[in-house]
Design a protein around this motif. Structure first.
Motif, PDB file in Angstrom:
ATOM      1  N   ALA A   1       0.833  -1.203   0.000  1.00 24.74           N
ATOM      2  CA  ALA A   1       0.000   0.000   0.000  1.00 24.74           C
ATOM      3  C   ALA A   1       0.867   1.253   0.000  1.00 24.74           C
ATOM      4  CB  ALA A   1      -0.941  -0.010   1.210  1.00 24.74           C
ATOM      5  N   GLU A   2       1.895   1.252   0.842  1.00 28.19           N
ATOM      6  CA  GLU A   2       2.802   2.400   0.885  1.00 28.19           C
ATOM      7  C   GLU A   2       3.581   2.539  -0.411  1.00 28.19           C
ATOM      8  OE1 GLU A   2       3.632   4.914   3.535  1.00 28.19           O
ATOM      9  OE2 GLU A   2       1.523   4.340   3.502  1.00 28.19           O
ATOM     10  N   TRP A   3       4.034   1.411  -0.944  1.00 25.82           N
ATOM     11  CA  TRP A   3       4.748   1.436  -2.220  1.00 25.82           C
ATOM     12  C   TRP A   3       3.875   2.051  -3.305  1.00 25.82           C
ATOM     13  CZ3 TRP A   3       3.298  -0.959  -6.788  1.00 25.82           C
ATOM     14  CH2 TRP A   3       4.237  -0.919  -7.831  1.00 25.82           C
ATOM     15  N   ALA A   4       2.633   1.639  -3.352  1.00 25.26           N
ATOM     16  CA  ALA A   4       1.726   2.158  -4.368  1.00 25.26           C
ATOM     17  C   ALA A   4       1.514   3.653  -4.212  1.00 25.26           C
ATOM     18  CB  ALA A   4       0.384   1.420  -4.297  1.00 25.26           C
ATOM     19  N   LYS A   5       1.315   4.098  -2.979  1.00 27.43           N
ATOM     20  CA  LYS A   5       1.080   5.525  -2.742  1.00 27.43           C
ATOM     21  C   LYS A   5       2.289   6.363  -3.127  1.00 27.43           C
ATOM     22  CE  LYS A   5       0.331   8.798   1.050  1.00 27.43           C
ATOM     23  NZ  LYS A   5       0.145   8.941   2.520  1.00 27.43           N
ATOM     24  N   ILE A   6       3.465   5.943  -2.675  1.00 29.59           N
ATOM     25  CA  ILE A   6       4.671   6.754  -2.847  1.00 29.59           C
ATOM     26  C   ILE A   6       5.207   6.693  -4.272  1.00 29.59           C
ATOM     27  CG2 ILE A   6       7.088   6.989  -2.140  1.00 29.59           C
ATOM     28  CD1 ILE A   6       6.166   5.996   0.665  1.00 29.59           C
ATOM     29  N   ASN A   7       5.167   5.507  -4.867  1.00 31.18           N
ATOM     30  CA  ASN A   7       5.807   5.313  -6.163  1.00 31.18           C
ATOM     31  C   ASN A   7       4.866   5.445  -7.351  1.00 31.18           C
ATOM     32  OD1 ASN A   7       8.703   4.303  -5.477  1.00 31.18           O
ATOM     33  ND2 ASN A   7       7.368   3.149  -4.123  1.00 31.18           N
ATOM     34  N   VAL A   8       3.627   4.983  -7.196  1.00 30.91           N
ATOM     35  CA  VAL A   8       2.722   4.964  -8.337  1.00 30.91           C
ATOM     36  C   VAL A   8       1.750   6.139  -8.302  1.00 30.91           C
ATOM     37  CG1 VAL A   8       1.000   3.626  -9.588  1.00 30.91           C
ATOM     38  CG2 VAL A   8       2.950   2.470  -8.546  1.00 30.91           C
TER      39      VAL A   8
ATOM     40  N   THR B   1      -0.084  11.056 -10.506  1.00 33.70           N
ATOM     41  CA  THR B   1      -1.056  12.134 -10.370  1.00 33.70           C
ATOM     42  C   THR B   1      -0.487  13.497 -10.757  1.00 33.70           C
ATOM     43  OG1 THR B   1      -2.195  10.912  -8.632  1.00 33.70           O
ATOM     44  CG2 THR B   1      -2.653  13.269  -8.797  1.00 33.70           C
ATOM     45  N   GLY B   2       0.601  13.895 -10.157  1.00 37.76           N
ATOM     46  CA  GLY B   2       1.183  15.193 -10.493  1.00 37.76           C
ATOM     47  C   GLY B   2       1.981  15.183 -11.783  1.00 37.76           C
ATOM     48  N   PRO B   3       2.969  14.298 -11.887  1.00 38.31           N
ATOM     49  CA  PRO B   3       3.844  14.321 -13.068  1.00 38.31           C
ATOM     50  C   PRO B   3       3.170  13.969 -14.392  1.00 38.31           C
ATOM     51  CG  PRO B   3       4.895  13.193 -11.224  1.00 38.31           C
ATOM     52  CD  PRO B   3       3.456  13.391 -10.836  1.00 38.31           C
TER      53      PRO B   3
ATOM     54  N   ILE C   1       6.402   9.533 -17.656  1.00 37.91           N
ATOM     55  CA  ILE C   1       5.842   8.235 -18.047  1.00 37.91           C
ATOM     56  C   ILE C   1       6.918   7.154 -17.987  1.00 37.91           C
ATOM     57  CG2 ILE C   1       4.851   6.927 -19.964  1.00 37.91           C
ATOM     58  CD1 ILE C   1       3.373   9.496 -20.774  1.00 37.91           C
ATOM     59  N   THR C   2       8.122   7.486 -18.413  1.00 35.23           N
ATOM     60  CA  THR C   2       9.233   6.532 -18.337  1.00 35.23           C
ATOM     61  C   THR C   2       9.509   6.131 -16.893  1.00 35.23           C
ATOM     62  OG1 THR C   2      10.260   7.379 -20.354  1.00 35.23           O
ATOM     63  CG2 THR C   2      11.677   6.193 -18.823  1.00 35.23           C
ATOM     64  N   ALA C   3       9.533   7.113 -16.003  1.00 39.52           N
ATOM     65  CA  ALA C   3       9.781   6.823 -14.582  1.00 39.52           C
ATOM     66  C   ALA C   3       8.647   5.992 -13.996  1.00 39.52           C
ATOM     67  CB  ALA C   3       9.947   8.126 -13.807  1.00 39.52           C
ATOM     68  N   LEU C   4       7.408   6.342 -14.350  1.00 43.32           N
ATOM     69  CA  LEU C   4       6.261   5.600 -13.845  1.00 43.32           C
ATOM     70  C   LEU C   4       6.264   4.165 -14.356  1.00 43.32           C
ATOM     71  CD1 LEU C   4       3.507   5.588 -12.343  1.00 43.32           C
ATOM     72  CD2 LEU C   4       2.476   6.341 -14.505  1.00 43.32           C
TER      73      LEU C   4
ATOM     74  N   ILE D   1      -6.499  -0.915  -3.012  1.00 43.93           N
ATOM     75  CA  ILE D   1      -7.173   0.392  -2.983  1.00 43.93           C
ATOM     76  C   ILE D   1      -6.175   1.497  -3.294  1.00 43.93           C
ATOM     77  CG2 ILE D   1      -8.483   2.013  -1.574  1.00 43.93           C
ATOM     78  CD1 ILE D   1     -10.046  -0.542  -2.166  1.00 43.93           C
ATOM     79  N   GLN D   2      -5.024   1.442  -2.641  1.00 42.95           N
ATOM     80  CA  GLN D   2      -4.017   2.483  -2.847  1.00 42.95           C
ATOM     81  C   GLN D   2      -3.406   2.426  -4.234  1.00 42.95           C
ATOM     82  OE1 GLN D   2      -3.878   5.010  -1.013  1.00 42.95           O
ATOM     83  NE2 GLN D   2      -2.776   4.738   0.887  1.00 42.95           N
ATOM     84  N   PHE D   3      -3.359   1.239  -4.816  1.00 42.97           N
ATOM     85  CA  PHE D   3      -2.761   1.088  -6.138  1.00 42.97           C
ATOM     86  C   PHE D   3      -3.781   1.242  -7.265  1.00 42.97           C
ATOM     87  CE2 PHE D   3      -1.345  -1.982  -9.542  1.00 42.97           C
ATOM     88  CZ  PHE D   3      -0.348  -1.172 -10.062  1.00 42.97           C
TER      89      PHE D   3
END
Length: 217
Positions: free
Chosen positions: A98-105, A110-112, A134-137, A164-166
């Motif tokens: 969940a944390e990985w999804a929030k921080i990384n995905v 959302t912003g970038p 997009i490359t980073a994502l 949910i977070q992802f």
């Protein structure tokens, strides 16, 4: 009864509403934020001094803010073991994804990506910045692709808090006009989510009102 403050087309609010509906919890919601206003009022700031959404109140309890904290509260109080295990190691596994999804995905999309592609007027968009984002994502989504090649959901064969977070940003990811890599396991996972009524009702909703409407800082 849960009370939720936050506009229906906020991705953070959508994550909360999706979870609440999956847990079959009764709620009422008020449109607050951006074009609806309301976040700068004394009453709202008394609940959340940051002026951000969502905010949740469970019955007569205190106002809660920050989506991740709200989700963990609801999961701890109301969710079954399959969604939010009580055993510490099993819970930590769900929580780390969940944390990985929030921080990384979520933050990487959302912003970038979403704001630059959808919320920024065409003349102000930066194609090079969008391509780099997009490359980073994609590098992060490739991690999910590997995970989903072995599981129906992010941490196993049942929906959990990690999904949910992802999963809540994937509808926008697949709907906006961007170049996407071929990630078949991720696409199949998204299609499984779209079959869930709670996802249909609270995530698969129009975000047209956000088009070219980047708020003034």
């Amino acid at each position: 009864m849960l009370t939720i403050w936050g506009r229906f087309d906020s991705s953070n609010v959508q994550a909360l509403l999706w979870a609440v509906s999956e847990l079959e919890l009764p709620f009422r919601r008020f449109d607050i934020g951006e074009r609806f206003g309301g976040t700068d009022t004394p009453g709202f700031r008394a609940m959340n001094p940051n002026g951000t959404i969502p905010v949740l109140r469970d019955g007569d309890g205190p106002a809660l803010w920050e989506t991740g904290a709200i989700l963990r509260y609801l999961a701890t109080r109301y969710a079954p073991e399959s969604f939010w295990p009580s055993e510490p190691v099993a819970r930590a596994n769900v929580d780390r994804w969940a944390e990985w999804a929030k921080i990384n995905v979520t933050l990487g999309f959302t912003g970038p990506v979403f704001w630059r592609v959808w919320r920024t007027p065409a003349k102000q968009r930066d194609p090079a910045a969008i391509a780099a984002a997009i490359t980073a994502l994609t590098k992060k989504l490739a991690i999910a692709e590997t995970q989903l090649s072995a599981h129906r959901f992010l941490t196993g064969d049942t929906l959990t808090l990690a999904d949910i977070q992802f999963g809540h940003i994937l509808y926008r990811y697949y709907m906006i006009p961007i170049d996407r890599p071929d990630l078949p396991c991720l696409r199949a996972y998204f299609e499984r989510l779209t079959e869930r009524p709670a996802y249909q009702n609270h995530v698969m909703v129009s975000f047209d009102a956000l088009r070219d409407q980047c708020p003034t800082p």
